[in-house]
Design a protein around this motif. Structure first.
Motif, mmCIF file in Angstrom:
data_model
loop_
_atom_site.group_PDB
_atom_site.id
_atom_site.type_symbol
_atom_site.label_atom_id
_atom_site.label_comp_id
_atom_site.label_asym_id
_atom_site.label_seq_id
_atom_site.Cartn_x
_atom_site.Cartn_y
_atom_site.Cartn_z
ATOM 1 N N ILE A 1 -16.698 -1.447 18.481
ATOM 2 C CA ILE A 1 -15.523 -0.618 18.240
ATOM 3 C C ILE A 1 -15.441 -0.411 16.740
ATOM 4 N N ARG A 2 -15.294 0.866 16.329
ATOM 5 C CA ARG A 2 -15.235 1.205 14.906
ATOM 6 C C ARG A 2 -14.040 2.122 14.652
ATOM 7 N N ILE A 3 -13.273 1.773 13.652
ATOM 8 C CA ILE A 3 -12.154 2.614 13.221
ATOM 9 C C ILE A 3 -12.322 2.869 11.729
ATOM 10 N N LYS A 4 -12.346 4.143 11.373
ATOM 11 C CA LYS A 4 -12.514 4.491 9.961
ATOM 12 C C LYS A 4 -11.154 4.615 9.284
ATOM 13 N N LEU A 5 -11.068 4.074 8.089
ATOM 14 C CA LEU A 5 -9.878 4.167 7.265
ATOM 15 C C LEU A 5 -10.259 4.929 6.002
ATOM 16 N N GLU A 6 -9.561 6.022 5.715
ATOM 17 C CA GLU A 6 -9.872 6.825 4.540
ATOM 18 C C GLU A 6 -8.618 7.114 3.732
ATOM 19 N N ILE A 7 -8.783 7.185 2.411
ATOM 20 C CA ILE A 7 -7.675 7.575 1.555
ATOM 21 C C ILE A 7 -8.152 8.588 0.530
ATOM 22 N N ASP A 8 -7.392 9.673 0.404
ATOM 23 C CA ASP A 8 -7.648 10.713 -0.588
ATOM 24 C C ASP A 8 -6.955 10.286 -1.876
ATOM 25 N N ILE A 9 -7.735 9.970 -2.906
ATOM 26 C CA ILE A 9 -7.154 9.497 -4.157
ATOM 27 C C ILE A 9 -6.912 10.645 -5.137
ATOM 28 N N ASP A 10 -7.242 11.873 -4.736
ATOM 29 C CA ASP A 10 -7.054 13.047 -5.585
ATOM 30 C C ASP A 10 -6.213 14.089 -4.862
ATOM 31 N N PHE B 1 0.819 -1.213 0.000
ATOM 32 C CA PHE B 1 0.000 0.000 0.000
ATOM 33 C C PHE B 1 0.855 1.265 0.000
ATOM 34 N N PHE B 2 1.973 1.227 0.729
ATOM 35 C CA PHE B 2 2.768 2.435 0.894
ATOM 36 C C PHE B 2 3.721 2.699 -0.264
ATOM 37 N N GLU B 3 3.631 1.890 -1.314
ATOM 38 C CA GLU B 3 4.308 2.228 -2.561
ATOM 39 C C GLU B 3 3.570 3.355 -3.272
ATOM 40 N N LYS B 4 2.266 3.488 -2.981
ATOM 41 C CA LYS B 4 1.436 4.479 -3.653
ATOM 42 C C LYS B 4 0.895 5.564 -2.721
ATOM 43 N N GLU C 1 -19.861 7.491 -7.683
ATOM 44 C CA GLU C 1 -18.860 7.452 -8.748
ATOM 45 C C GLU C 1 -18.033 8.730 -8.741
ATOM 46 N N GLY C 2 -16.713 8.576 -8.822
ATOM 47 C CA GLY C 2 -15.830 9.730 -8.891
ATOM 48 C C GLY C 2 -15.504 10.373 -7.565
ATOM 49 N N ALA C 3 -15.855 9.736 -6.462
ATOM 50 C CA ALA C 3 -15.559 10.298 -5.139
ATOM 51 C C ALA C 3 -14.049 10.423 -4.936
ATOM 52 N N GLU C 4 -13.620 11.532 -4.335
ATOM 53 C CA GLU C 4 -12.197 11.758 -4.101
ATOM 54 C C GLU C 4 -11.681 10.982 -2.899
ATOM 55 N N ILE C 5 -12.576 10.609 -1.995
ATOM 56 C CA ILE C 5 -12.209 9.876 -0.786
ATOM 57 C C ILE C 5 -12.803 8.476 -0.834
ATOM 58 N N GLN C 6 -11.967 7.465 -0.605
ATOM 59 C CA GLN C 6 -12.447 6.096 -0.462
ATOM 60 C C GLN C 6 -12.291 5.689 0.999
ATOM 61 N N SER C 7 -13.275 4.946 1.513
ATOM 62 C CA SER C 7 -13.316 4.649 2.952
ATOM 63 C C SER C 7 -13.611 3.184 3.224
ATOM 64 N N PHE D 1 -7.458 4.084 -8.630
ATOM 65 C CA PHE D 1 -7.034 3.397 -7.397
ATOM 66 C C PHE D 1 -8.230 2.715 -6.741
ATOM 67 N N ARG D 2 -7.986 1.517 -6.197
ATOM 68 C CA ARG D 2 -9.044 0.756 -5.532
ATOM 69 C C ARG D 2 -8.583 0.340 -4.135
#
Length: 289
Positions: A142-151, A41-44, A106-112, A77-78
């Motif tokens: 217990i909930r932990i959110k993981l988010e990535i900004d693809i833009d 993951f941390f290559e990108k 579709e086209g969301a800048e944040i994937q979660s 990115f997926r």
């Protein structure tokens, strides 16, 4: 209990179930980072946000979420491709967690995605000898959110850091100057619909205390990217940054900000003197790179 988990737990001295839950979340966060590292993951992408600041830079407040951004914008990115690595990593430590992708338009800048587990079951696994832990409501999660900004815009600077627990791994993180720029962007642009996110202001003072400079190029790109506060093609200066922050600091509801952050810090007195004069006093010493 897994020996690695037991070693990781040894640095905590929880006084109540809230402390125990935070300890569990932090260990889950570190295991998640290990799983993502194994999946490439941390290559990108690079790690940022409050949890990054806590783990790698010593921030003294608890942070719930895992935030990442791509090094270069990539609409193809997926995040789904990396979720199996998370599931396998948790399973290898005997941790029963659901890893669920959050569906966005579709086209969301944040994937979660969300890491979710039954609080009582996790308490019994991590703290089997605690009578208080057994009193947790059985359907609590217990909930932990993981988010990535693809833009994510260009200009961020990153490097690899290394962790030995739960297993040796390398994690790409944005440097402090880039993290500070991202935090200032959040302060300037976040829409406080119901309450002020006091964690932003707590982190801001943390950077100020460390004398961290601002990655102005990254902040400029972030502001242009969100079409906020500066004109198209305008070059951001440290003077302009101070001006924008001054306007924000004059308008903040500091009592609301205090309420937001109290559950994430041990020393409640640290926010006692939050008011506009305190934050305005920090502007003179701000520097950019």
């Amino acid at each position: 209990m897994n020996n690695v988990i037991e070693t990781m737990l040894s640095k905590y001295s929880p006084k109540n179930n809230a402390d125990r839950e935070n300890a569990i979340k932090e260990i889950i966060q570190e295991i998640a980072l290990s799983g993502l590292s194994k999946g490439g993951f941390f290559e990108k992408a690079a790690f940022y946000g409050g949890t990054c600041l806590r783990i790698f830079h010593g921030l003294n407040r608890f942070s719930e979420d895992l935030d990442f951004a791509l090094l270069h914008a990539d609409p193809s990115f997926r995040l789904d491709d990396y979720l199996p690595f998370l599931k396998n990593e948790f399973s290898s430590y005997g941790i029963d967690l659901d890893v669920e992708k959050k569906t966005k338009g579709e086209g969301a800048e944040i994937q979660s995605a969300f890491l979710k587990g039954n609080t009582l079951m996790l308490m019994m696994s991590f703290f089997p000898k605690s009578e208080e832990a057994q009193k947790v409501v059985s359907n609590q999660k217990i909930r932990i959110k993981l988010e990535i900004d693809i833009d994510n815009p260009e200009g961020g600077r990153s490097r690899f850091e290394y962790r030995l627990f739960p297993t040796p791994c390398e994690i790409r993180v944005f440097d402090e100057e880039t993290l500070f720029a991202g935090k200032i962007h959040a302060i300037l642009c976040r829409d406080y619909k119901t309450h002020v996110k006091g964690r932003d202001y707590y982190d801001y003072l943390f950077y100020i205390g460390k004398g961290t400079k601002i990655n102005l190029a990254y902040l400029e790109n972030k502001l242009h990217h969100s079409n906020s506060l500066i004109k198209a093609n305008e070059k951001l200066t440290i003077e302009k940054t101070k001006e924008l922050l001054k306007d924000r600091f004059l308008s903040v509801d500091y009592e609301s900000a205090k309420v937001d952050v109290l559950n994430f810090i041990d020393d409640k007195r640290s926010v006692e003197f939050w008011k506009k004069e305190l934050f305005l006093s920090t502007l003179e010493g701000l520097e950019g790179i």
